[in-house]
Design an enzyme around this catalytic site. Structure first.
Site, PDB file in Angstrom:
ATOM      1  N   TYR A   1       0.952  -0.914  -0.122  1.00 11.70           N
ATOM      2  CA  TYR A   1       0.162  -0.361  -0.698  1.00 11.70           C
ATOM      3  C   TYR A   1       0.744   1.238   0.089  1.00 11.70           C
ATOM      4  CZ  TYR A   1      -5.138  -1.642   0.382  1.00 11.70           C
ATOM      5  OH  TYR A   1      -6.095  -1.894   0.401  1.00 11.70           O
TER       6      TYR A   1
ATOM      7  N   GLU B   1      -0.634   4.491  -0.300  1.00 10.70           N
ATOM      8  CA  GLU B   1      -1.458   5.878  -0.388  1.00 10.70           C
ATOM      9  C   GLU B   1      -1.129   6.977  -0.075  1.00 10.70           C
ATOM     10  OE1 GLU B   1      -2.643   3.176   1.187  1.00 10.70           O
ATOM     11  OE2 GLU B   1      -4.724   3.493   1.367  1.00 10.70           O
TER      12      GLU B   1
ATOM     13  N   ASP C   1      -9.617  14.070 -24.022  1.00 11.64           N
ATOM     14  CA  ASP C   1      -9.891  12.940 -23.573  1.00 11.64           C
ATOM     15  C   ASP C   1      -9.536  12.075 -24.877  1.00 11.64           C
ATOM     16  OD1 ASP C   1     -10.229  10.239 -23.235  1.00 11.64           O
ATOM     17  OD2 ASP C   1     -12.280   9.972 -22.691  1.00 11.64           O
TER      18      ASP C   1
ATOM     19  N   THR D   1      -5.701   6.674 -21.252  1.00 12.78           N
ATOM     20  CA  THR D   1      -5.399   5.401 -20.909  1.00 12.78           C
ATOM     21  C   THR D   1      -4.884   5.107 -21.151  1.00 12.78           C
ATOM     22  OG1 THR D   1      -7.102   4.417 -22.469  1.00 12.78           O
ATOM     23  CG2 THR D   1      -8.504   4.949 -20.254  1.00 12.78           C
TER      24      THR D   1
ATOM     25  N   LYS E   1      -4.226   1.395 -24.857  1.00  9.99           N
ATOM     26  CA  LYS E   1      -5.012   1.575 -26.050  1.00  9.99           C
ATOM     27  C   LYS E   1      -3.533   1.027 -27.214  1.00  9.99           C
ATOM     28  CE  LYS E   1      -9.541   3.055 -24.776  1.00  9.99           C
ATOM     29  NZ  LYS E   1      -9.751   2.663 -23.306  1.00  9.99           N
TER      30      LYS E   1
ATOM     31  N   ARG F   1      -3.206  -1.644 -18.527  1.00  8.02           N
ATOM     32  CA  ARG F   1      -5.291  -1.427 -17.996  1.00  8.02           C
ATOM     33  C   ARG F   1      -4.661  -0.185 -17.318  1.00  8.02           C
ATOM     34  NH1 ARG F   1      -7.672  -4.022 -21.759  1.00  8.02           N
ATOM     35  NH2 ARG F   1      -9.674  -2.829 -21.307  1.00  8.02           N
TER      36      ARG F   1
END
Ligand code: DSN
Length: 416
Positions: free
Chosen positions: A54, A56, A203, A229, A232, A238
């Site tokens: 973790y 954060e 986008d 993203t 692609k 991803r």
């Protein structure tokens, strides 16, 4: 070569399913424009022990100890992203969004109040669910005005978009698409956004690789926020990246974490660092150029066989066929092609009112180009699509030919 040896030992049932899916990918032709194949180095980065921890927070200000290397990896991803798009320090970069929709939602959360007005491209015209569709949080948390395309030719009509923006005065205008086969004029969008005092969000999830290779105009000189993203045309894991003007950085960071997400997926962030490293290479630029050549050839061949293309062709990596003139819908076409091992998805075309039985079929070339296919293969694929959808030849007969060609090309990540 990935053999999944340990997985076979621990969970043979799951290993078998993954093995079969890998084989399906090898034996079929993936024409879904948002999909791609990663390299084996990417599988190593995202399958690494980075997923164990973790962290954060952000580099230098985490809520857990032990983040020395994670900080370095996250900064590496940010700096490589900056280099790929030639951005100066006036741009702030967040590489933590889990994927495109959460990234867009974080942008709205950071820069808008609930029920503020946003203006995005209609899904049926080629937009995205997260650009304000009513089934998405984006359409429920905000008031939405949608623009479409000119129904006469399928192109964006900037005069109409400007009229709509002036009438509704949105706080944010979103440009970018999932099924628009033409160049997007970011400068025009920016002029419209400035006239109505709106933020401009670009986008570029579909076209980021083309932008990085400088074969599609860049939104960076014009937008306040750019989101992409990474899986692609960029050929990464991803995930997603938000780029914003420096003065918006704090708002965006707070919206991503703690506003919307918890611990970042550090293995993915490592994959993003790798993707942007590879995107600086000559090979990557040649790859993006080949995507365009392949899409152009596929579009031309389909037209020669009598298919009607929305906008009449393509400038980018994707093609949208309007199937109305051949008397089948997108759902039927998708199913017929799938039986032959040709994987392309049904899609609305701008005049459609329902997404349930849309009249279009969307095809893209990034994935097959990653496998090494070129113009010759695109012509064959167009011929098979013609045989199945227009000549009504049995898909099962074509399947043998499809498979024979597909297995001649490597499956990146697995066969390299
Ligand atoms: N589902 C993606 C696409 O296919 O375009 C967008 O999120």
């Amino acid at each position: 070569m990935f053999k999944f040896l340990k997985l076979k030992k621990d969970d043979s049932k799951l290993a078998d399913l993954i093995f079969k899916e890998t084989d399906r990918q090898r034996r079929t032709l993936d024409l879904i424009p948002s999909e791609n194949f990663v390299f084996s180095s990417m599988l190593e980065a995202i399958g690494s022990p980075l997923m164990n921890k973790y962290s954060e927070g952000y580099p230098g200000k985490r809520y857990y100890p032990g983040n020395f290397y994670y900080d370095k990896i996250e900064k590496l991803a940010q700096e490589r992203a900056r280099k790929v798009f030639n951005l100066n320090k006036n741009w702030h970069i967040n590489v933590q969004p889990y994927s495109g929709t959460p990234a867009n939602i974080a942008i709205y959360l950071g820069l808008l109040n609930f029920n503020d007005k946003i203006m995005g491209m209609k899904l049926s015209a080629g937009g995205h669910l997260s650009h304000g569709h009513n089934v998405s949080f984006s359409g429920r948390g905000y008031k939405v005005v949608h623009y479409g395309v000119d129904l006469k030719n399928g192109f964006l009509n900037y005069t109409e978009i400007e009229k709509l923006a002036k009438k509704h005065k949105p706080k944010m205008i979103i440009c970018g698409a999932t099924a628009y086969p033409r160049i997007i004029d970011f400068q025009k969008f920016s002029q419209i956004a400035k006239k109505v005092g709106a933020y401009l969000l670009a986008d570029i999830s579909h076209i980021a690789g083309l932008v990085a290779a400088k074969i599609h105009p860049s939104p960076f000189p014009f937008a306040d926020v750019v989101m992409t993203t990474t899986h692609k045309t960029l050929r990464g894991p991803r995930g997603a990246v938000i780029f914003c003007k420096k003065e918006l950085g704090e708002k965006i960071d707070k919206a991503v974490f703690p506003g919307l997400q918890g611990g970042p997926h550090n293995n993915t962030i490592a994959g993003i660092a790798l993707a942007f490293h590879l995107a600086k290479s000559k090979n990557f630029i040649n790859y993006q150029k080949q995507i365009l050549k392949n899409a152009g050839t596929l579009a031309k061949s389909l037209k020669n066989f009598g298919f009607d293309l929305v906008t009449g062709g393509t400038d980018n990596h994707l093609i949208l066929i309007d199937l109305k003139n051949i008397g089948i819908n997108g759902f039927e076409a998708e199913k017929l092609l799938e039986r032959a091992g040709i994987i392309a998805n049904r899609n609305t075309i701008p005049s459609d009112v329902s997404a349930f039985r849309p009249s279009g079929l969307r095809l893209g070339t990034p994935a097959l180009t990653s496998r090494g296919m070129k113009e010759k293969e695109m012509k064959r694929i167009a011929f098979w699509i013609y045989q199945i959808l227009i000549l009504k030849k049995s898909p099962e007969k074509i399947k043998k030919e499809v498979e024979k060609m597909a297995i001649k090309f490597i499956l990146p990540g697995i066969d390299e």
